[in-house]
Scaffold this motif. Sequence first.
Motif, mmCIF file in Angstrom:
data_model
loop_
_atom_site.group_PDB
_atom_site.id
_atom_site.type_symbol
_atom_site.label_atom_id
_atom_site.label_comp_id
_atom_site.label_asym_id
_atom_site.label_seq_id
_atom_site.Cartn_x
_atom_site.Cartn_y
_atom_site.Cartn_z
ATOM 1 N N ASP A 72 0.822 -1.206 0.000
ATOM 2 C CA ASP A 72 0.000 0.000 0.000
ATOM 3 C C ASP A 72 0.859 1.261 0.000
ATOM 4 N N GLY A 73 2.119 1.103 0.347
ATOM 5 C CA GLY A 73 3.008 2.261 0.314
ATOM 6 C C GLY A 73 3.268 2.862 1.688
ATOM 7 N N ARG A 74 2.508 2.424 2.674
ATOM 8 C CA ARG A 74 2.717 2.990 4.008
ATOM 9 C C ARG A 74 3.746 2.199 4.780
ATOM 10 N N PRO A 75 4.497 2.895 5.614
ATOM 11 C CA PRO A 75 5.521 2.187 6.393
ATOM 12 C C PRO A 75 4.894 1.108 7.264
ATOM 13 N N ARG A 76 5.549 -0.010 7.276
ATOM 14 C CA ARG A 76 5.056 -1.167 8.017
ATOM 15 C C ARG A 76 6.273 -1.695 8.775
ATOM 16 N N ILE A 77 6.632 -0.962 9.790
ATOM 17 C CA ILE A 77 7.912 -1.219 10.424
ATOM 18 C C ILE A 77 7.771 -2.151 11.607
ATOM 19 N N ASP A 78 8.442 -3.246 11.493
ATOM 20 C CA ASP A 78 8.385 -4.267 12.529
ATOM 21 C C ASP A 78 9.228 -3.829 13.723
ATOM 22 N N ARG A 79 8.577 -3.764 14.880
ATOM 23 C CA ARG A 79 9.301 -3.311 16.071
ATOM 24 C C ARG A 79 10.437 -4.257 16.462
ATOM 25 N N ARG A 80 10.238 -5.511 16.193
ATOM 26 C CA ARG A 80 11.318 -6.462 16.527
ATOM 27 C C ARG A 80 12.541 -6.230 15.642
ATOM 28 N N MET A 81 12.238 -5.804 14.417
ATOM 29 C CA MET A 81 13.321 -5.491 13.478
ATOM 30 C C MET A 81 14.147 -4.329 14.032
ATOM 31 N N LEU A 82 13.441 -3.357 14.588
ATOM 32 C CA LEU A 82 14.129 -2.203 15.149
ATOM 33 C C LEU A 82 14.985 -2.609 16.334
ATOM 34 N N THR A 83 14.402 -3.459 17.170
ATOM 35 C CA THR A 83 15.143 -3.926 18.332
ATOM 36 C C THR A 83 16.367 -4.718 17.902
ATOM 37 N N ALA A 84 16.177 -5.551 16.903
ATOM 38 C CA ALA A 84 17.292 -6.358 16.410
ATOM 39 C C ALA A 84 18.411 -5.464 15.895
ATOM 40 N N LYS A 85 18.026 -4.423 15.162
ATOM 41 C CA LYS A 85 19.042 -3.526 14.626
ATOM 42 C C LYS A 85 19.710 -2.752 15.758
ATOM 43 N N ALA A 86 18.935 -2.405 16.765
ATOM 44 C CA ALA A 86 19.505 -1.702 17.921
ATOM 45 C C ALA A 86 20.525 -2.590 18.629
ATOM 46 N N ASP A 87 20.192 -3.869 18.735
ATOM 47 C CA ASP A 87 21.123 -4.804 19.377
ATOM 48 C C ASP A 87 22.404 -4.926 18.561
#
Lengths: 146, 146
Positions: A72-87
Amino acid sequence: MKVLDIAETARRAGVPASTLRYYEEKGLIASIGRRGLRRVFDESVIERLALIALGRAAGFSLDEIAMMFGPDGRPRIDRRMLTAKADELDKTIRRLSAMQDGLRHAAACRAPSHMECPVFRRIVRAAASGALAARAPRLSKGPKSA
Amino acid sequence: MKVLDIAETARRAGVPASTLRYYEEKGLIASIGRRGLRRVFDESVIERLALIALGRAAGFSLDEIAMMFGPDGRPRIDRRMLTAKADELDKTIRRLSAMQDGLRHAAACRAPSHMECPVFRRIVRAAASGALAARAPRLSKGPKSA
DNA sequence: CTGCCAGTTCAAGCCGACTTGAGGTCAAGC
DNA sequence: GCTTGACCTCAAGTCGGCTTGAACTGGCAG
């Protein structure tokens, strides 16, 4: 719902027009149409480009970023993905901090040659063992702010 | 003064033989001769490779590392260079830390969509302005410990 | 003596994120 | 109507650090 030509978009987003064409080709952004040959972008592309810039700064690849937008074009950001990248960033930071300490010590060390400095020798051994080998940030060249 | 063949050198240094040939071609290491066609390395190449690994981990390019060895072959490491690299690492670390905070916040944030989260919007703006753009570590893939 | 196979050379390929160049198009200003 | 030049496409190039593949060599075991 203002529309922008590629030059204006490039100016406001702080990236070259060639990058916009490349991102479009990759499916990261979309133009809302053409005026003759020329791409026309909706103003909302600016926010999208900002999100892309953020993703890049966080160390995501363009392919990873592409997956963060739904069809649809809208951001669909997985919070776990963010946490993983933060780690991941956390690991990188620790590694770089260790290197930094080592470098500062080596710079300050009074031993006649670096190889006679125990601390230096210790970090050399750590590097040789692979303990300091990187995996992380393949980040780009420099500030692109127009 | 033990001598090593390329396989043994590769094993002990934890890098592929192809990398050793590449480093030799680049002038980063030198073999002490040949046995037939085959390269023969002095054991001291291991320490040299460890120094190279350290330099890579610190973010130096191979060309920069090459300049750290005098024509005599001994390390000639400029302490100011180390300090400069440490300062560079410091900047990178700060930047990554900021990103990390932003990511963790975004991951924990309760806003229904990320773009409604003020903190997320703030880091998006920072990224858009180029404030988070990287310059630093083009480090390689992963642990190479054999 | 012969065959094996680790080692050799050289050129080319790979990865990611773009940039660059040649050659073509077309909307707008004069 | 004609020129201008911003924009277009598509292919190829760049950068760093290696890797890979094809074709070849030669020391050593049997």
